[in-house]
Scaffold this motif. Structure first.
Motif, short mmCIF file in Angstrom:
data_model
loop_
_atom_site.label_atom_id
_atom_site.label_comp_id
_atom_site.label_asym_id
_atom_site.label_seq_id
_atom_site.Cartn_x
_atom_site.Cartn_y
_atom_site.Cartn_z
N ARG A 149 0.83 -1.20 0.00
CA ARG A 149 0.00 0.00 0.00
C ARG A 149 0.87 1.26 0.00
O ARG A 149 0.60 2.21 -0.70
CB ARG A 149 -0.90 -0.02 1.24
CG ARG A 149 -2.28 0.50 0.96
CD ARG A 149 -3.19 0.21 2.13
NE ARG A 149 -3.31 -1.20 2.42
CZ ARG A 149 -3.42 -1.71 3.65
NH1 ARG A 149 -3.40 -0.92 4.70
NH2 ARG A 149 -3.54 -3.00 3.82
N GLN A 150 1.94 1.21 0.81
CA GLN A 150 2.81 2.38 0.89
C GLN A 150 3.81 2.44 -0.25
O GLN A 150 4.22 3.53 -0.64
CB GLN A 150 3.57 2.36 2.20
CG GLN A 150 2.77 2.85 3.36
CD GLN A 150 3.66 3.31 4.49
OE1 GLN A 150 4.89 3.26 4.40
NE2 GLN A 150 3.05 3.74 5.56
N ALA A 151 4.19 1.27 -0.73
CA ALA A 151 5.26 1.22 -1.74
C ALA A 151 4.90 2.06 -2.95
O ALA A 151 5.72 2.81 -3.48
CB ALA A 151 5.53 -0.22 -2.16
N LEU A 152 3.62 1.94 -3.39
CA LEU A 152 3.21 2.68 -4.57
C LEU A 152 3.23 4.17 -4.30
O LEU A 152 3.71 4.96 -5.12
CB LEU A 152 1.82 2.24 -5.01
CG LEU A 152 1.75 0.84 -5.62
CD1 LEU A 152 0.32 0.38 -5.75
CD2 LEU A 152 2.43 0.81 -6.99
N ASP A 153 2.73 4.58 -3.12
CA ASP A 153 2.73 6.00 -2.78
C ASP A 153 4.16 6.53 -2.66
O ASP A 153 4.48 7.60 -3.15
CB ASP A 153 2.00 6.23 -1.46
CG ASP A 153 0.53 5.90 -1.59
OD1 ASP A 153 -0.18 6.66 -2.25
OD2 ASP A 153 0.11 4.87 -1.05
N ALA A 157 5.90 9.23 -5.08
CA ALA A 157 6.47 10.45 -4.52
C ALA A 157 7.93 10.62 -4.95
O ALA A 157 8.34 11.71 -5.37
CB ALA A 157 6.37 10.42 -3.00
N ILE A 158 8.69 9.53 -4.88
CA ILE A 158 10.09 9.59 -5.29
C ILE A 158 10.19 10.05 -6.74
O ILE A 158 11.08 10.82 -7.11
CB ILE A 158 10.77 8.19 -5.14
CG1 ILE A 158 10.87 7.81 -3.67
CG2 ILE A 158 12.16 8.16 -5.79
CD1 ILE A 158 11.28 6.37 -3.43
N ILE A 203 0.11 11.67 -2.46
CA ILE A 203 -0.30 11.92 -3.83
C ILE A 203 -1.70 11.37 -4.04
O ILE A 203 -2.00 10.28 -3.54
CB ILE A 203 0.73 11.22 -4.74
CG1 ILE A 203 2.06 11.96 -4.63
CG2 ILE A 203 0.26 11.14 -6.18
CD1 ILE A 203 3.21 11.20 -5.16
N PRO A 204 -2.59 12.08 -4.75
CA PRO A 204 -3.92 11.53 -4.98
C PRO A 204 -3.85 10.21 -5.74
O PRO A 204 -3.02 10.03 -6.62
CB PRO A 204 -4.64 12.60 -5.79
CG PRO A 204 -3.62 13.57 -6.21
CD PRO A 204 -2.44 13.43 -5.31
#
Lengths: 360, 106
Positions: A149-153, A157-158, A203-204
């Motif tokens: 879930r966080q990896a994509l966000d 962001a990176i 990020i949305p």
């Protein structure tokens, strides 16, 4: 006995019965309606703005493959003027991602969209194979799900994306609504139907395929000859979701509109004012959205790095008990049996508190 | 694969995709020859025959009752089986029957 396409003026023979409308349509009319409906969803919900950099979450599976293909096509057809790229996460599960990442690379070449792959190893210092070695096969899906879930966000962001799109389809959304009802998770129930989700500092995320039936996605991929990868994760049976999934498929068989109807219900449920929903703050450690002071990913990571993999999984009281046992262990080694029982208890309380503070 | 064409046989192509092939010896395309019978071959009978003769793994992931498990799409000669009578469709020689699973990860 060919059946004629239901579209007025079209004389071709039908190849598909649409689950949403029961229309019988030909291949060309199907492509046209399917693409136009997704375009309408994008426009109606204001998902994108010209010039934006859009990360497409790509797994190599059917949904993300169709999503990448369609976004590229619509971007060209309607001049969205978006800067698209594929974003993949490599969980580090031998044999599972190897092949699907090959598929994503093929998508990159076929649709001419740049690709960035981020691994759990890079993002968290742990691959799923190593996590399984540490925690066994019982709770590993918790780790994988929370990290993904966080990896994509984090990845988006990176890479300085303005928006992250995922391939969640109508069946997925309906399934999640049912899951949240079954779990009594009112907070998630109230937000799982949103087509755009957004949190502080993040990020949305949006779901352009929200109203697209799985059946049509698969049919679209088949008739367009899109290459996708299908396999089950070797570690995951996910029993509970599995039941909900077959329940939904059984309902769809009897009444195909059930899926879109569940979404409609989910969208229009309102939560009573006196229901207290958990505050969504940000994690003190990493700054991502979290309902706790420390987010679940940081908690799990802390546990892994300290060799206490149960941290963040068991309920709080169980965790306390677990820490106490750890304390005993620490006590027995350096202090030996020389400590008085009172001294030992006090010392244990001290350690427990310091451990507690470091997590809460 | 060599196809033996006897007068009393019923040739058919059966294909699997979307992960359904994993239940059929991981093979996507099978040229099968059904035994000739008095009554016509329907999709209902074919599914039962596949379960007995071609399925190598976990029948519960392919069959439910006398039909396929909901979530498995069926196409005959690239046409959705929901248009042609589903289980009651009467197969013709050399029909191409395709089963696509939608139940595998996306």
């Amino acid at each position: 006995m060919p059946i004629q396409c239901n579209n007025i003026g079209c004389k071709k023979s039908a190849i598909l019965k649409r689950p949403k409308t029961s229309d019988k349509i030909c291949k060309e009319c199907f492509f046209q309606s399917f693409e136009t409906e997704i375009h309408d969803t994008i426009v109606k919900n204001n998902l994108f703005h010209p010039g934006e950099k859009v990360a497409i979450a790509a797994s190599g599976g059917k949904d993300s493959t169709v999503l990448a293909y369609i976004l590229k096509l619509l971007n060209d057809r309607y001049n969205y003027n978006l800067n698209l790229f594929l974003l993949s996460v490599d969980e580090g599960i031998t044999g599972y991602r190897d092949d699907s990442l090959e598929t994503v690379k093929k998508n990159r070449d076929d649709y001419d969209i740049p690709l960035k792959i981020l691994s759990y190893e890079e993002l968290y210092g742990w691959s799923m194979d190593n996590i399984v070695k540490q925690v066994g096969r019982k709770n590993n899906c918790t780790f994988c799900g929370v990290f993904r879930r966080q990896a994509l966000d984090r990845g988006a962001a990176i890479l300085e994306a303005d928006c992250l799109v995922t391939g969640h389809n109508a069946d997925d959304i309906a399934e999640t609504i049912l899951m949240n009802i079954l779990r009594g998770d009112i907070s998630r129930l109230s937000r799982c139907t949103s087509i755009i989700t957004m949190g502080e500092n993040s990020i949305p995320r949006c779901k352009p395929l929200k109203y697209a039936y799985e059946k049509e996605i698969v049919m679209y991929a088949y008739f367009k000859k899109l290459h996708y990868f299908s396999t089950e994760c070797i570690y995951s049976p996910e029993a509970y979701r599995g039941y909900v999934r077959s329940f939904l498929k059984n309902l769809e068989k009897i009444r195909p509109s059930a899926i879109i109807d569940i979404i409609y219900s989910g969208e229009n449920i309102s939560i009573r004012d006196d229901i207290v929903l958990p505050n969504r703050g940000i994690c003190k450690k990493c700054g991502f959205i979290s309902s706790q002071n420390i987010c679940k990913a940081c908690m799990l990571l802390e546990g892994l790095n300290r060799g206490l993999p149960k941290l963040g999984i068991s309920k709080r009281h169980k965790r306390c008990k677990f820490w106490l046992e750890q304390c005993k262990h620490i006590l027995i080694c350096p202090q030996g049996s020389k400590m008085t029982s009172l001294g030992r208890t006090q010392h244990m309380i001290q350690i427990k508190e310091s451990l507690f503070n470091s997590f809460l | 694969m060599s196809k033996i064409c006897l007068s009393n046989s019923f040739p058919l192509t059966v294909q699997f995709g979307g992960g359904a092939e994993l239940l059929f010896n991981n093979t996507k395309k099978h040229d099968v020859i059904l035994p000739q019978k008095e009554n016509p071959w329907t999709l209902r009978l074919l599914i039962a025959w596949l379960k007995e003769n071609l399925l190598t793994e976990k029948p519960e992931l392919f069959v439910q009752g006398e039909s396929v498990r909901p979530g498995i799409l069926v196409l005959v000669n690239d046409q959705d089986w929901e248009l042609i009578g589903e289980l009651d469709y009467e197969l013709k020689e050399n029909d191409n029957v395709l089963f696509i699973s939608t139940l595998h990860g996306g």
